[in-house]
Design a protein around this motif. Structure first.
Motif, PDB file in Angstrom:
ATOM      1  N   SER A 124      41.568  46.440  34.422  1.00  8.15           N
ATOM      2  CA  SER A 124      43.108  46.307  34.681  1.00  8.15           C
ATOM      3  C   SER A 124      42.512  47.614  35.862  1.00  8.15           C
ATOM      4  O   SER A 124      43.261  47.389  36.630  1.00  8.15           O
ATOM      5  CB  SER A 124      43.975  45.980  33.886  1.00  8.15           C
ATOM      6  OG  SER A 124      45.118  46.226  34.427  1.00  8.15           O
ATOM      7  N   ARG A 125      42.664  48.295  34.709  1.00  9.80           N
ATOM      8  CA  ARG A 125      42.666  49.614  35.856  1.00  9.80           C
ATOM      9  C   ARG A 125      41.923  49.180  37.076  1.00  9.80           C
ATOM     10  O   ARG A 125      42.311  50.788  38.376  1.00  9.80           O
ATOM     11  CB  ARG A 125      42.092  51.114  35.614  1.00  9.80           C
ATOM     12  CG  ARG A 125      42.794  51.994  35.901  1.00  9.80           C
ATOM     13  CD  ARG A 125      42.024  53.398  34.925  1.00  9.80           C
ATOM     14  NE  ARG A 125      41.143  53.604  34.678  1.00  9.80           N
ATOM     15  CZ  ARG A 125      40.179  55.101  34.191  1.00  9.80           C
ATOM     16  NH1 ARG A 125      41.436  55.796  34.048  1.00  9.80           N
ATOM     17  NH2 ARG A 125      39.017  54.590  33.780  1.00  9.80           N
ATOM     18  N   ALA A 126      40.449  49.500  37.130  1.00 12.75           N
ATOM     19  CA  ALA A 126      39.352  48.830  39.023  1.00 12.75           C
ATOM     20  C   ALA A 126      40.462  48.202  39.217  1.00 12.75           C
ATOM     21  O   ALA A 126      40.383  47.938  40.473  1.00 12.75           O
ATOM     22  CB  ALA A 126      38.178  48.578  38.042  1.00 12.75           C
ATOM     23  N   LEU A 127      41.062  46.832  38.852  1.00 12.65           N
ATOM     24  CA  LEU A 127      41.395  46.072  39.704  1.00 12.65           C
ATOM     25  C   LEU A 127      42.556  46.651  40.591  1.00 12.65           C
ATOM     26  O   LEU A 127      42.800  46.358  41.340  1.00 12.65           O
ATOM     27  CB  LEU A 127      41.936  44.437  39.199  1.00 12.65           C
ATOM     28  CG  LEU A 127      42.751  44.249  39.585  1.00 12.65           C
ATOM     29  CD1 LEU A 127      41.891  42.994  41.030  1.00 12.65           C
ATOM     30  CD2 LEU A 127      43.289  42.176  38.242  1.00 12.65           C
ATOM     31  N   ASN A 128      43.097  47.529  39.561  1.00 11.05           N
ATOM     32  CA  ASN A 128      44.546  48.395  40.511  1.00 11.05           C
ATOM     33  C   ASN A 128      44.208  49.230  41.272  1.00 11.05           C
ATOM     34  O   ASN A 128      44.667  49.014  42.389  1.00 11.05           O
ATOM     35  CB  ASN A 128      45.246  49.093  39.442  1.00 11.05           C
ATOM     36  CG  ASN A 128      45.999  48.124  38.621  1.00 11.05           C
ATOM     37  OD1 ASN A 128      46.634  47.008  39.036  1.00 11.05           O
ATOM     38  ND2 ASN A 128      46.811  48.374  37.236  1.00 11.05           N
ATOM     39  N   GLU A 129      42.603  49.479  41.461  1.00  6.11           N
ATOM     40  CA  GLU A 129      41.814  50.320  42.351  1.00  6.11           C
ATOM     41  C   GLU A 129      41.580  49.732  43.227  1.00  6.11           C
ATOM     42  O   GLU A 129      42.447  50.442  44.725  1.00  6.11           O
ATOM     43  CB  GLU A 129      41.252  51.612  41.435  1.00  6.11           C
ATOM     44  CG  GLU A 129      41.751  52.731  40.947  1.00  6.11           C
ATOM     45  CD  GLU A 129      41.936  53.688  41.327  1.00  6.11           C
ATOM     46  OE1 GLU A 129      42.220  54.015  42.628  1.00  6.11           O
ATOM     47  OE2 GLU A 129      43.344  54.257  40.632  1.00  6.11           O
ATOM     48  N   MET A 130      40.856  48.248  43.282  1.00 10.35           N
ATOM     49  CA  MET A 130      40.784  47.681  44.262  1.00 10.35           C
ATOM     50  C   MET A 130      41.830  47.289  45.020  1.00 10.35           C
ATOM     51  O   MET A 130      41.565  47.478  46.142  1.00 10.35           O
ATOM     52  CB  MET A 130      40.279  46.717  44.011  1.00 10.35           C
ATOM     53  CG  MET A 130      38.520  46.787  43.145  1.00 10.35           C
ATOM     54  SD  MET A 130      37.553  45.843  42.205  1.00 10.35           S
ATOM     55  CE  MET A 130      37.614  44.283  43.804  1.00 10.35           C
ATOM     56  N   GLN A 131      43.464  46.813  44.685  1.00  9.39           N
ATOM     57  CA  GLN A 131      44.144  46.518  45.011  1.00  9.39           C
ATOM     58  C   GLN A 131      44.806  47.488  45.762  1.00  9.39           C
ATOM     59  O   GLN A 131      45.362  47.326  47.196  1.00  9.39           O
ATOM     60  CB  GLN A 131      45.335  46.074  44.246  1.00  9.39           C
ATOM     61  CG  GLN A 131      44.696  44.946  43.206  1.00  9.39           C
ATOM     62  CD  GLN A 131      46.209  44.156  42.184  1.00  9.39           C
ATOM     63  OE1 GLN A 131      46.768  44.811  42.184  1.00  9.39           O
ATOM     64  NE2 GLN A 131      45.654  42.922  42.022  1.00  9.39           N
ATOM     65  N   THR A 133      43.190  50.061  47.220  1.00  5.77           N
ATOM     66  CA  THR A 133      42.193  50.324  47.892  1.00  5.77           C
ATOM     67  C   THR A 133      42.351  49.052  49.398  1.00  5.77           C
ATOM     68  O   THR A 133      42.546  49.410  51.041  1.00  5.77           O
ATOM     69  CB  THR A 133      41.022  50.467  47.781  1.00  5.77           C
ATOM     70  OG1 THR A 133      40.558  51.343  46.547  1.00  5.77           O
ATOM     71  CG2 THR A 133      39.696  50.427  48.986  1.00  5.77           C
ATOM     72  N   LEU A 134      43.003  48.296  49.156  1.00 10.82           N
ATOM     73  CA  LEU A 134      43.106  46.731  49.782  1.00 10.82           C
ATOM     74  C   LEU A 134      43.959  46.935  50.451  1.00 10.82           C
ATOM     75  O   LEU A 134      43.799  46.971  52.114  1.00 10.82           O
ATOM     76  CB  LEU A 134      43.020  45.891  49.089  1.00 10.82           C
ATOM     77  CG  LEU A 134      42.972  44.395  49.807  1.00 10.82           C
ATOM     78  CD1 LEU A 134      41.880  44.424  50.441  1.00 10.82           C
ATOM     79  CD2 LEU A 134      42.630  42.800  48.820  1.00 10.82           C
ATOM     80  N   ARG A 135      44.965  47.693  50.151  1.00  7.81           N
ATOM     81  CA  ARG A 135      46.131  47.816  50.999  1.00  7.81           C
ATOM     82  C   ARG A 135      46.279  49.065  51.922  1.00  7.81           C
ATOM     83  O   ARG A 135      46.883  48.760  52.950  1.00  7.81           O
ATOM     84  CB  ARG A 135      47.562  47.950  49.692  1.00  7.81           C
ATOM     85  CG  ARG A 135      47.610  46.902  48.626  1.00  7.81           C
ATOM     86  CD  ARG A 135      49.576  46.876  48.683  1.00  7.81           C
ATOM     87  NE  ARG A 135      49.340  48.016  47.006  1.00  7.81           N
ATOM     88  CZ  ARG A 135      49.271  47.991  45.825  1.00  7.81           C
ATOM     89  NH1 ARG A 135      49.082  46.651  45.428  1.00  7.81           N
ATOM     90  NH2 ARG A 135      48.641  49.123  44.864  1.00  7.81           N
ATOM     91  N   GLU A 136      45.408  50.073  51.204  1.00  5.46           N
ATOM     92  CA  GLU A 136      44.999  51.089  52.257  1.00  5.46           C
ATOM     93  C   GLU A 136      44.896  50.775  53.416  1.00  5.46           C
ATOM     94  O   GLU A 136      45.026  51.069  54.574  1.00  5.46           O
ATOM     95  CB  GLU A 136      44.976  51.975  51.552  1.00  5.46           C
ATOM     96  CG  GLU A 136      45.806  52.703  50.498  1.00  5.46           C
ATOM     97  CD  GLU A 136      44.783  53.792  49.713  1.00  5.46           C
ATOM     98  OE1 GLU A 136      43.513  54.141  49.744  1.00  5.46           O
ATOM     99  OE2 GLU A 136      45.793  54.846  48.457  1.00  5.46           O
ATOM    100  N   GLU A 137      43.241  49.569  53.299  1.00  2.58           N
ATOM    101  CA  GLU A 137      42.396  49.123  54.421  1.00  2.58           C
ATOM    102  C   GLU A 137      43.410  48.244  55.053  1.00  2.58           C
ATOM    103  O   GLU A 137      43.584  48.220  56.837  1.00  2.58           O
ATOM    104  CB  GLU A 137      41.543  47.967  53.196  1.00  2.58           C
ATOM    105  CG  GLU A 137      40.540  49.366  53.088  1.00  2.58           C
ATOM    106  CD  GLU A 137      39.354  48.471  52.877  1.00  2.58           C
ATOM    107  OE1 GLU A 137      39.521  47.465  52.701  1.00  2.58           O
ATOM    108  OE2 GLU A 137      38.333  49.369  52.347  1.00  2.58           O
TER     109      GLU A 137
END
Length: 374
Positions: A124-131, A133-137
């Motif tokens: 879940s934490r990894a998924l949140n980090e990916m989300q 990062t994706l939002r920032e990108e």
């Protein structure tokens, strides 16, 4: 970290011992009130919570925790001896619990569930980090698109301005030719020439930015006399701007390894900007010297200056100071190109400035980068 909440010390000791033996970090609380105090101060991955405790029971603790932002992602496993009571189990899930274990606890089952919750937490934490990062990108793509569109709009306007002037002067020249007014023809030809030069500079910047983006900005590096270049630029800029007194402060620099044409491009850009953004000033100061193994060059003006916020962004691509964008023309890429050129010479660029007191733009480059790297 795991928090064990139980009013029975023997239960806490046995659970803590097993979990720590398997590599988990464990904290404990002997009452619901103590648990809430700890949850307010620390973050836990998992809470193993006894249902039947005096005072505040496990359900009340879970319901209170649900309102804590710190415990938003914390999993709760209820412990209860009353495993057959369906109402208790139902209330446990409705209070925010994710699982239920009966007493006496089967340690193998508990460990299996704890490991599963930890794995889910990590995923879940990894998924949140990916989300995140994706939002920032996505926001960075949006900002890049906005800047690109703004740049195209500015470039179109900046290119049209000299073109419109050239067309206007040519029409006036035709009238002067009909009248055989040689002096007026010379004056207007000079103005056309100035506008053509502006157009050339704009196009050169556009070509440079395209080469930088594609990684094709070429350099022809060799040793050249920096002092000669410094003197030549000072003379040319003074002749082109007789209304400004250019004060030169130079010390012997000697030969420098680099692309002379590109270094000249940076120096001219700094000087041109100093004159451009100092419309009411009478002089600018140029300085060139050695600082250790590096060449230091600076241009000091006494113009409008800029805030600390603008100083941090002034070398960014497409950056233009909004307050001056209508008053002063420009594409917002000249200083970005300068930074790229200097960094390709293993150097640095910077600015010191105060609003209303002027600015000092500078760069440093190693005079002998090969010797410096040895």
């Amino acid at each position: 970290m795991i928090l064990i909440v139980d009013d029975a010390p023997e239960n806490i000791i046995s659970l803590k011992k097993v979990l720590e033996k398997n590599g988990f970090e464990v904290d404990t609380a002997s009452s619901g009130e103590e648990a809430l105090k700890k949850i307010l101060k620390k973050s836990y991955v998992l809470i193993i919570l006894d249902v039947q405790m005096p005072g505040m029971d496990g359900f009340e603790v879970a319901e209170t925790i649900s309102g804590y932002s710190r415990a938003k992602e914390t999993a709760i496993i209820f412990l209860s001896a009353a495993s057959a009571n369906l109402n208790l189990i139902t209330r446990g899930y409705s209070s925010g619990g994710l699982d239920y274990i009966s007493k006496p606890v089967d340690m193998n089952i508990l460990l299996l569930k704890v490991k599963t919750f930890y794995r889910i937490y990590e995923q879940s934490r990894a998924l949140n980090e990916m989300q995140k990062t994706l939002r920032e990108e996505i926001e960075f793509r949006k900002e890049a698109e906005r800047k690109k569109d703004e740049f195209i709009s500015i470039a179109s306007h900046e290119l049209k301005t000299p073109m419109t002037s050239i067309k206007g002067y040519i029409q006036l020249l035709e009238r002067s030719l009909d009248k055989n007014d040689i002096e007026t023809i010379r004056t207007r030809l000079h103005k056309v020439q100035n506008q053509v030069e502006k157009l050339n500079l704009l196009i050169a910047d556009l070509l440079d930015i395209s080469k930088i983006e594609s990684g094709k900005l070429k350099f022809n590096k060799k040793y050249f006399c920096f002092d000669h270049l410094f003197g030549h630029i000072t003379e040319i800029m003074q002749q082109s701007n007789p209304q400004i007194k250019i004060i030169k402060k130079g010390h012997d620099v000697g030969n420098v390894y680099g692309d002379e044409m590109r270094i000249e491009q940076v120096m001219v850009n700094f000087i041109t900007n100093a004159i451009k953004y100092s419309p009411d000033t009478e002089e600018i100061h140029l300085s060139a010297m050695m600082q250790g193994d590096d060449v230091y060059f600076s241009v000091r003006d006494f113009g409008i200056g800029m805030s600390e916020e603008h100083q941090q962004k002034i070398f960014d691509k497409f950056y233009r100071i909004e307050e001056t964008s209508e008053r002063f023309q420009g594409l917002g890429i000249g200083l970005y190109i300068c930074r790229e050129i200097i960094e390709r010479h293993q150097g640095t660029v910077g600015v010191h400035s105060k609003p209303g007191e002027g600015s000092e733009f500078y760069f440093t480059i190693p005079a002998n980068p090969e010797g410096k790297n040895q």
